[in-house]
Design a protein around this motif. Structure first.
Motif, short mmCIF file in Angstrom:
data_model
loop_
_atom_site.label_atom_id
_atom_site.label_comp_id
_atom_site.label_asym_id
_atom_site.label_seq_id
_atom_site.Cartn_x
_atom_site.Cartn_y
_atom_site.Cartn_z
N ASN A 129 0.83 -1.21 0.00
CA ASN A 129 0.00 0.00 0.00
C ASN A 129 0.86 1.26 0.00
OD1 ASN A 129 -2.44 1.44 0.03
ND2 ASN A 129 -2.42 1.59 2.27
N THR A 151 2.41 4.85 -0.94
CA THR A 151 1.92 6.12 -1.47
C THR A 151 2.85 6.65 -2.55
OG1 THR A 151 3.10 7.32 0.29
CG2 THR A 151 0.81 6.70 0.72
N LYS A 152 4.08 6.15 -2.57
CA LYS A 152 5.06 6.52 -3.58
C LYS A 152 5.99 5.32 -3.75
CE LYS A 152 6.63 10.21 -5.94
NZ LYS A 152 5.81 11.14 -6.72
N VAL A 157 5.49 4.56 2.60
CA VAL A 157 4.22 4.05 3.12
C VAL A 157 3.80 4.91 4.31
CG1 VAL A 157 4.75 1.70 2.37
CG2 VAL A 157 5.33 2.42 4.70
N PRO A 158 2.53 4.86 4.72
CA PRO A 158 2.11 5.63 5.90
C PRO A 158 2.96 5.30 7.12
CG PRO A 158 0.20 4.80 4.72
CD PRO A 158 1.40 4.18 4.06
#
Length: 370
Positions: A294, A296-297, A311-312
């Motif tokens: 998952n 984000t980049k 990631v988060p």
């Protein structure tokens, strides 16, 4: 503490029982676990450079930028293409060659040229008892003890404090070319990169950016060499990869260099919030792992075998890998930086540290050491 000679460093360590943290340029973003720090920057300067013999001998605290500028003036380079991650990590200072070797920093060209450790000819270091040790040689025809030389690469300063390294360098290529395919999914990108890497066209870089410099997906395949060779090989690759989509070729050296610098230094990740992970995988597993973590980049290098991902904060990436990958936390907190060692590897590492650093003073807590 900033020793300026190997003898001074050896004397400092010989009488030492308390932990020491070894720091080069301080650009990796690793926070010292102890208050007493040895700065290697006092051990700097090029000891020997023989362009005709493709040989460089340099003190461990020498800035990487100084080395690259000296090599470039003679039309040569460090072929393993070390990255500069200061912008993405938010650090300053100057990367040193000792730090590069200690972390075995290797960029996109690793798939063709090899890693940093593959270019090491010799090393000088001070062990945990304060003994100055020389291993390997200064020229390619006089190298012994290769295994010990390579052991220091990637040890992150847990086995000794390097004072000098000797390494092989290579000429700069006359020309570069990059074959680009826009809009591919990670699965198709890995298939395209695998096809290119399996070809006879001597690919020196294969990367996929879900968000390229223009914000859209791009798959990149690099070749280097003499001008006529590059023209021929990029033409053949364009023809071969045409089944994956519209293919274009870039041969402007400045633009090709900038594009691969963007990949190497994670320029597209600058300012991205979250934890930064470096994940080594089997290329065919890369697309599924990208979905699982998952991110984000993200970007894929080494033909899909290396994933960089943001990631988060606090995300447990390792639990999502299963046995499929090996993950290092490069930026972030709350989790171990390095992937847990297997029981067998842990015993081997513990045995090595006991021999090289019997007092357990070097970089405590790093890589599970001490």
């Amino acid at each position: 503490m900033r020793p300026e000679t190997e003898a001074e460093l050896a004397e400092l360590i010989a009488g030492r029982d308390a932990p020491l943290w070894i720091r080069g340029g301080g650009t990796a973003g690793i926070v010292p676990q102890v208050t007493d720090v040895i700065e290697s920057s006092g051990l700097n300067g090029i000891s020997l450079y023989e362009p005709g013999a493709l040989t460089l001998v340099v003190k461990a605290g020498t800035a990487l930028g100084e080395i690259e500028a000296t090599l470039a003036s003679e039309g040569q380079r460090l072929a393993f293409e070390p990255a500069d991650l200061r912008a993405v990590l938010g650090t300053d200072g100057a990367p040193t060659i000792g730090g590069v070797v200690a972390m075995n920093v290797s960029g996109p060209r690793r798939i063709q040229a090899g890693a940093c450790r593959d270019f090491l000819l010799g090393v000088r270091y001070v062990d945990g008892l304060g003994t100055a040790v020389k291993n390997g040689g200064r020229v390619m025809k006089n190298v012994t003890g290769y295994d010990l030389v390579k052991l220091m690469a990637g040890a992150h300063g847990t086995l000794g404090v390097m004072t000098e390294v000797s390494m092989k360098v290579l000429p700069l290529p006359e020309a570069q070319g990059c074959v680009l395919i826009d809009g591919l999914s990670p699965d198709d990108a890995v298939a395209a990169m695998s096809a290119a890497l399996g070809s006879p066209y001597d690919v020196t870089g294969a990367a996929h950016l879900p968000e390229g410099m223009d914000g859209t997906p791009v798959t990149m395949v690099r070749v280097e060499g003499f001008g006529a060779q590059v023209d021929y090989r990029t033409g053949k690759l364009k023809e071969m990869l045409g089944r994956f989509g519209d293919v274009r070729v870039e041969t402007n050296v400045d633009r090709v260099t900038a594009g691969w610098g963007y990949v190497r230094d994670l320029t597209g990740f600058v300012g991205a919030k979250g934890d930064l992970w470096r994940i080594s995988v089997k290329p065919s597993d890369g697309p599924e792992i990208l979905k699982a973590i998952n991110a984000t980049k993200a970007q894929m290098d080494w033909g899909g075998g290396l994933i960089w991902a943001v990631v988060p904060e606090g995300s447990d990436v390792r639990s999502r890998l299963g046995v499929a990958g090996h993950a290092t936390l490069v930026r972030g907190a709350g989790q171990a930086r390095f992937h847990p060692e297997t029981p067998v590897n842990a015993r081997l590492a513990e045995g090595l540290r006991a021999k090289f650093d019997p007092k357990g003073i070097f970089n405590p807590g790093l890589m599970g050491a001490n």
